[in-house]
Design an enzyme around this catalytic site. Structure first.
Site, short mmCIF file in Angstrom:
data_model
loop_
_atom_site.label_atom_id
_atom_site.label_comp_id
_atom_site.label_asym_id
_atom_site.label_seq_id
_atom_site.Cartn_x
_atom_site.Cartn_y
_atom_site.Cartn_z
N GLU A 189 -0.59 -4.47 -0.25
CA GLU A 189 -1.38 -5.68 -0.01
C GLU A 189 -2.54 -5.42 0.96
OE1 GLU A 189 1.61 -8.49 1.14
OE2 GLU A 189 2.43 -8.65 -0.88
N GLU A 203 5.93 -7.43 -9.29
CA GLU A 203 6.80 -8.34 -8.51
C GLU A 203 6.80 -9.73 -9.14
OE1 GLU A 203 5.94 -8.45 -4.32
OE2 GLU A 203 5.55 -6.30 -4.18
#
Length: 594
Positions: A364, A468
């Site tokens: 991220e 995810e």
């Protein structure tokens, strides 16, 4: 000019007869006619165009689908169909034989050009346009103003001197009037627009695109021929085909609780081929106290995965979110932090080198910048470089959310994702295997935008994984929509859901309850697995001993039943492999000797 409602008021006043000009009424009637004609298209009449361009070109391409329902998409008819939006002024210009529309004298971010349309709630719209700005480079966003508020269709980093392709999509909550316009926060630039397209698809057409893509990229034609001991074909033989393994990687995250829970193990291993450890490999789990490393749990989870033939993604080496560091890390000096980061990379990558199918290197790093803010702008690139040196065979991923989940100009838009990936690539000097990790934490899925965003990312030619995936568990149909779209897209190499079970519950979406009975989202998974695999497939050979079918890539067994077959229990194994070198029209020949 027609008076416009304040931004966000929801009423765009498209049917205000007291202010609508005669020409505007004619345009509206034309748009309604187009909408009616497109709604009557046969389901297979219009193929989907997966094309997306990453290049900034001297001249734009022709509009996709001929512009779809956009009036005057190439601006060859002056300004017909177009209006100035907000306080902008507009004009038609030409350069190098190409005509386009320009919004200038802009004072507000949404001062631009616009076109009025009518959108249907039961349609899926794919949008594209070619954009240029008068100076520098800046994001430009396509927006549709509807009765329920603005709907963002996509964004692009536009440059001066060349044309960039904006590709996106949208759906609307209710049918009604809409208005297309463009936004740029840089009000000093002119926005140039050309080759605009808005193409509606019915749900049946969209599903047909998915089916066609699956046939082309996930399956292959197979011709099985039954022969006797002398090589003679056996006509009228029954061939029973059983699939033992699906080649397409599909799975979910797991937690450490799978190690001691047989029901969890049985439920998981009977369905999936790939996994990832939810938290157990993260730095705060393996070195919760400075200098005291403990890999016993991820070691055990990796052994479990290997025992059951599960491929594993390595998640993650570093996490750029400052709130997700080991508790002792934030207080380190910058030099101490650099030493700790180097030790972490060396420790975890050396330990598992060659054992994972991919590494999430700096998780991220578009949303967060903990390491860059402390160690400098090169921190991410250096981390990838060091990982590549320690494990050169494994694909190294960026891993981000809101790239396909959220349209618009967010911090992880496809353009910004690819910009960061190119920066990382420069540290690897052309070497190393890079991958695109798309987390997929969906709220309300915008499926046309999801497809278009993947189209654009796919143009960079890196493997793409959904890493995810989860949805609001109260909306299981959203999981069905996203999984179908991801599985069907030719650029997606694998899907991992974020649904690790723990006694206290899952991160967001559980596939089972505590007794490992399916939840509604678990039922969605099982239904799709049935559609993506073959069970109980039986066929009869023709006069030449052939039975032809289309099979998903995977491992298979076949048995033959016929009065002349002396050993009907004899099992023959074969594999249907995926390969970019093989034409989908080329049939795999499998000879089965009885």
């Amino acid at each position: 000019m027609q008076e416009r409602s304040p931004e966000g008021s929801g009423n765009i006043g498209l049917y205000n007869n007291s202010t609508m000009k005669v020409e505007e009424k004619r345009i509206l009637l034309w748009l309604l006619l187009c909408a009616h004609l497109f709604s009557g298209l046969a389901n297979d009449a219009l193929s989907y165009d997966y094309t997306a361009s990453l290049e900034c070109l001297e001249k734009p391409h022709k509009p996709q689908y001929g512009g779809g329902i956009i009036l005057n998409p190439e601006l060859n008819h002056g300004l017909k169909g177009w209006s100035a939006f907000g306080g902008a002024e507009m004009e038609n210009r030409a350069s190098g034989g190409n005509t386009f529309i320009v919004a200038h004298s802009r004072k507000q971010m949404n001062d631009s050009i616009s076109q009025k349309l009518y959108l249907h709630k039961d349609k899926l719209y794919t949008f594209s346009a070619w954009i240029q700005v008068s100076s520098g480079n800046t994001p430009v966003t396509a927006v549709f103003r509807t009765n329920s508020g603005p709907q963002y269709a996509g964004a692009v980093f536009a440059e001066s001197g060349c044309w960039s392709m904006l590709k996106g999509g949208l759906t609307v909550d209710s049918s009604g009037p809409a208005e297309l316009y463009f936004e740029s926060e840089d009000t000093s630039v002119e926005i140039w627009v050309d080759s605009i397209s808005l193409q509606p698809f019915t749900q049946e057409q969209w599903t047909s695109h998915q089916d066609q893509s699956i046939e082309k990229t996930r399956k292959r034609k197979v011709r099985l021929q039954a022969t006797d001991a002398h090589g003679n074909p056996i006509a009228g033989a029954k061939m029973a085909i059983k699939q033992n393994k699906l080649n397409f990687p599909f799975g979910s995250a797991i937690s450490k609780y799978i190690l001691s829970n047989t029901a969890y193990q049985n439920w998981f291993t009977s369905r999936f081929t790939v996994t990832v450890f939810e938290n157990e490999l993260k730095w705060y789990s393996t070195e919760w106290s400075r200098g005291k490393e403990d890999y016993s749990v991820p070691d055990a989870m990796l052994r479990f995965a290997k025992q059951h033939g599960l491929a594993v993604r390595g998640h993650n080496i570093l996490w750029d979110n400052g709130n997700n560091q080991p508790s002792w890390v934030p207080s380190l000096s910058n030099s101490e932090l650099q030493a700790a980061v180097d030790k972490r990379i060396n420790s975890v990558v050396r330990r598992y080198s060659g054992q994972f199918i991919g590494w999430d290197v700096v998780n991220e790093n578009l949303h967060f910048s903990f390491f860059e803010s402390r160690l400098g702008a090169k921190a991410t690139g250096v981390a990838f470089q060091k990982t590549r040196q320690l494990d050169g065979r494994t694909t190294l991923f960026m891993n981000e959310y809101d790239t396909i989940e959220k349209s618009g100009k967010g911090s992880a838009s496809p353009d910004k994702y690819l910009q960061k990936l190119r920066e990382i690539q420069s540290f690897l000097r052309g070497g190393g295997n890079l991958g695109i990790g798309l987390e997929g934490h969906f709220r309300t899925p915008n499926i046309p935008y999801m497809r278009s965003a993947i189209d654009k990312l796919a143009a960079a030619k890196f493997p793409i994984w959904i890493t995810e995936l989860d949805v609001d568990p109260s909306q299981p149909m959203h999981l069905d929509q996203v999984l179908r779209e991801a599985h069907a897209h030719p650029a997606i190499h694998g899907i991992v859901m974020w649904a690790a079970w723990k006694p206290e519950g899952c991160f967001r979406m559980c596939l089972t309850d505590g007794n490992f009975r399916n939840t509604p989202t678990g039922d969605v998974v099982d239904k799709l697995l049935q559609q993506w695999t073959h069970a109980g497939l039986v066929g009869t050979t023709d006069a030449d001993g052939f039975f032809e079918t289309s099979l998903f890539h995977g491992d298979y067994e076949v048995t033959i039943t016929h009065p002349t077959v002396t050993n009907p229990s004899l099992i023959h194994s074969f594999k249907v492999a995926s390969s970019t070198d093989i034409s989908p029209e080329s049939a795999l020949l499998v000879k089965v000797s009885a």
